[in-house]
Design an enzyme around this catalytic site. Sequence first.
Site, PDB file in Angstrom:
ATOM      1  N   ARG A  13      44.918  42.180   5.697  1.00 35.39           N
ATOM      2  CA  ARG A  13      43.863  42.485   4.974  1.00 35.39           C
ATOM      3  C   ARG A  13      42.573  42.903   5.779  1.00 35.39           C
ATOM      4  O   ARG A  13      42.124  42.167   6.467  1.00 35.39           O
ATOM      5  CB  ARG A  13      43.617  41.766   3.895  1.00 35.39           C
ATOM      6  CG  ARG A  13      42.680  42.442   2.765  1.00 35.39           C
ATOM      7  CD  ARG A  13      43.189  43.465   2.007  1.00 35.39           C
ATOM      8  NE  ARG A  13      42.353  43.388   0.554  1.00 35.39           N
ATOM      9  CZ  ARG A  13      42.583  44.635  -0.107  1.00 35.39           C
ATOM     10  NH1 ARG A  13      43.168  45.505   0.410  1.00 35.39           N
ATOM     11  NH2 ARG A  13      41.971  44.744  -1.169  1.00 35.39           N
ATOM     12  N   THR A  73      48.572  53.505  -2.313  1.00 35.58           N
ATOM     13  CA  THR A  73      48.857  52.514  -1.461  1.00 35.58           C
ATOM     14  C   THR A  73      50.379  52.972  -1.107  1.00 35.58           C
ATOM     15  O   THR A  73      50.935  53.697  -1.840  1.00 35.58           O
ATOM     16  CB  THR A  73      48.712  51.196  -2.130  1.00 35.58           C
ATOM     17  OG1 THR A  73      47.478  51.021  -2.540  1.00 35.58           O
ATOM     18  CG2 THR A  73      49.273  50.215  -1.158  1.00 35.58           C
ATOM     19  N   SER A  83      43.045  41.724  -3.445  1.00 33.41           N
ATOM     20  CA  SER A  83      43.857  42.859  -3.630  1.00 33.41           C
ATOM     21  C   SER A  83      44.876  42.722  -4.856  1.00 33.41           C
ATOM     22  O   SER A  83      45.302  41.538  -5.207  1.00 33.41           O
ATOM     23  CB  SER A  83      44.751  43.053  -2.204  1.00 33.41           C
ATOM     24  OG  SER A  83      45.666  43.794  -2.434  1.00 33.41           O
ATOM     25  N   ASP A 130      36.799  47.251  -3.152  1.00 35.82           N
ATOM     26  CA  ASP A 130      37.545  46.289  -3.831  1.00 35.82           C
ATOM     27  C   ASP A 130      36.775  44.897  -4.009  1.00 35.82           C
ATOM     28  O   ASP A 130      37.345  43.947  -4.774  1.00 35.82           O
ATOM     29  CB  ASP A 130      38.953  46.002  -3.089  1.00 35.82           C
ATOM     30  CG  ASP A 130      40.155  47.036  -3.545  1.00 35.82           C
ATOM     31  OD1 ASP A 130      39.910  47.791  -4.357  1.00 35.82           O
ATOM     32  OD2 ASP A 130      41.131  46.949  -2.962  1.00 35.82           O
ATOM     33  N   GLY A 158      47.558  50.411  -7.321  1.00 35.09           N
ATOM     34  CA  GLY A 158      46.107  50.063  -7.736  1.00 35.09           C
ATOM     35  C   GLY A 158      46.283  48.684  -8.637  1.00 35.09           C
ATOM     36  O   GLY A 158      47.143  47.758  -8.511  1.00 35.09           O
ATOM     37  N   GLU A 190      38.178  50.164   1.522  1.00 38.63           N
ATOM     38  CA  GLU A 190      38.609  48.698   0.690  1.00 38.63           C
ATOM     39  C   GLU A 190      37.346  48.154   0.269  1.00 38.63           C
ATOM     40  O   GLU A 190      37.754  47.214  -0.567  1.00 38.63           O
ATOM     41  CB  GLU A 190      39.464  48.137   1.717  1.00 38.63           C
ATOM     42  CG  GLU A 190      40.964  48.759   2.040  1.00 38.63           C
ATOM     43  CD  GLU A 190      41.744  48.570   0.904  1.00 38.63           C
ATOM     44  OE1 GLU A 190      41.325  48.449  -0.257  1.00 38.63           O
ATOM     45  OE2 GLU A 190      42.920  49.124   0.957  1.00 38.63           O
TER      46      GLU A 190
END
Length: 564
Positions: free
Chosen positions: A102, A375, A446, A417, A467, A414
């Site tokens: 990540r 994704t 995530s 997020d 998502g 990202e």
Amino acid sequence: MLKLQRLLITLLTALFLTACAGLSPNDGPSPTSEGGAVATAHPLATQAGREILEQGGNAFDAAVAVSAVLAVVEPFGSGVGGGGFWLLHQAGEDRSIMVDGRETAPGEAHAEMYLDEDGEVDDDLSRNGPLAAAIPGQPAALIHITEQYGQLSLEDNLAPAIRLAREGFSVGERYIRGVDFKQDILKRWPAGADVFLDDGDVPEEGWTLKQPDLADTLERIAQQGRAGFYEGELAEQMVTQVREAGGIWQLQDLADYQVVEREPITSEYRGARITAASPPSAGGVALATTLNILEGYDLDAVDEATRIHVISEALRRAYRDRGAWLGDPDFVDMPIERLTSADYAAGLRASIRQDRATPSDHLPDVVSPLEGPQTTHFSIMDRQGNRVGATLSINFWFGSGFMPEGTGVILNNEMDDFSSEPGTPDGFGLVSSKANAIEPGKRMLSSMTPTFVEDERGVAILGSPGGSRIITTVLTGILAYLDGADAEAAVAKPRFHHQYRPDHISHEPDSISASALEALKTKGHELESRDRPWGNLQMVIWNRESGELEAASDPRGEGSPDVY
């Protein structure tokens, strides 16, 4: 010498597993009767996985090759400018591990970096341009997996992606849709627009996309390893251009990036063992909470509306806990053991009424205690029984839209997020607390949920993009598998979703019967029919009794499975 030692170990493991083929169904995986199985979101990625397996690579080598090829053929969904979670299982050691690749927040990141002068979140800053980009983890993860678990060299594993990036490929409908959606953002910075657009316009289906700069970057990684991306000329090039365009990357951010190996979240449901991604993924915890709640119901004995009602109520509570408690385990203490316990689930179950929906406003608010639909996912198993489920992302279509010139690397967005302001929804409507607040070096929460399911029938490897809907998509696949569906039927199963806030059940077109819709409304549920289906589930199933493999790609996408 190290590669030779690994090859010898693998051969000995295969001989041992062959000798154990007569074990009872509960004694664990034995070698498959076939060469392997690969299910990915794109035919060229599936082809690359098979190519590596046929060259003598194992599932982990194939995972590296597939990850890199997806970066080339699905630049709108994943890439070396992003990150992901790779769930691995070593058959010889009967060991599962999650490789956490990540992204991390840059060193200059801070909790208020996306707030305007009125204290409101500026979505454009957190989603578009280099300020939205976290430090990529995918290159480090591919290097780590190759060196620690693979049998081939990094050059071998990246060769298919380098070839496709340099020679080009014909783009499909999903690429066109993504470019059309993101074209205005891509045009803000010429490097990405020059690569992904056709003379400034949205290309037509069948247009050939060539990415020579990305091929050069992948070659540099193949030859130099970490130093090819996180140090030296390429790193300096990326940092300079990021900062010139308003971002906050530093060379030290790249040098400091490290892959982390984590223990997956395991839970039990109806005699099956579920192994899924652990924080900073919310997937494993949310699945465990949801399935523990559902353990108290006989879903096969109820009508359609009651089944959807009970599952939605379980999801409502699991997503509420996702927002309240979960974050990066290196920064936040989380009550994981409690959240995944049967006793805790029993308490949540007791608050569910059969005749009435629980308004989300009646649950404790997320802020009290304190990833994108584009994704991608793939599933792989080799003939030794090694397996990989991996979910990768750059977040929204084409991530931040920013590409440092000459690199071919489209950067993620990202950072969106994170919780820029506790209780404020992110791009997927998810709310989270201070546990997911922005901090330097921190990994953002995530929903990516690569998962293994093991029961008397065999083993299933599955996962999906989507998502906030990833967890419910995977849950639907798990329940279908446990109900006896084959891989093709499981990935095609109709989907519905509840995520605590917004307080409604969303569902795919025509996925719920008219009578069930009316019954759910009577119970107090609000329902929203989506314009199009969601998710792109990829599944591989291994049958214990026959040793045979099956693989399936979601009919909603353009992927293709391969069993040989």
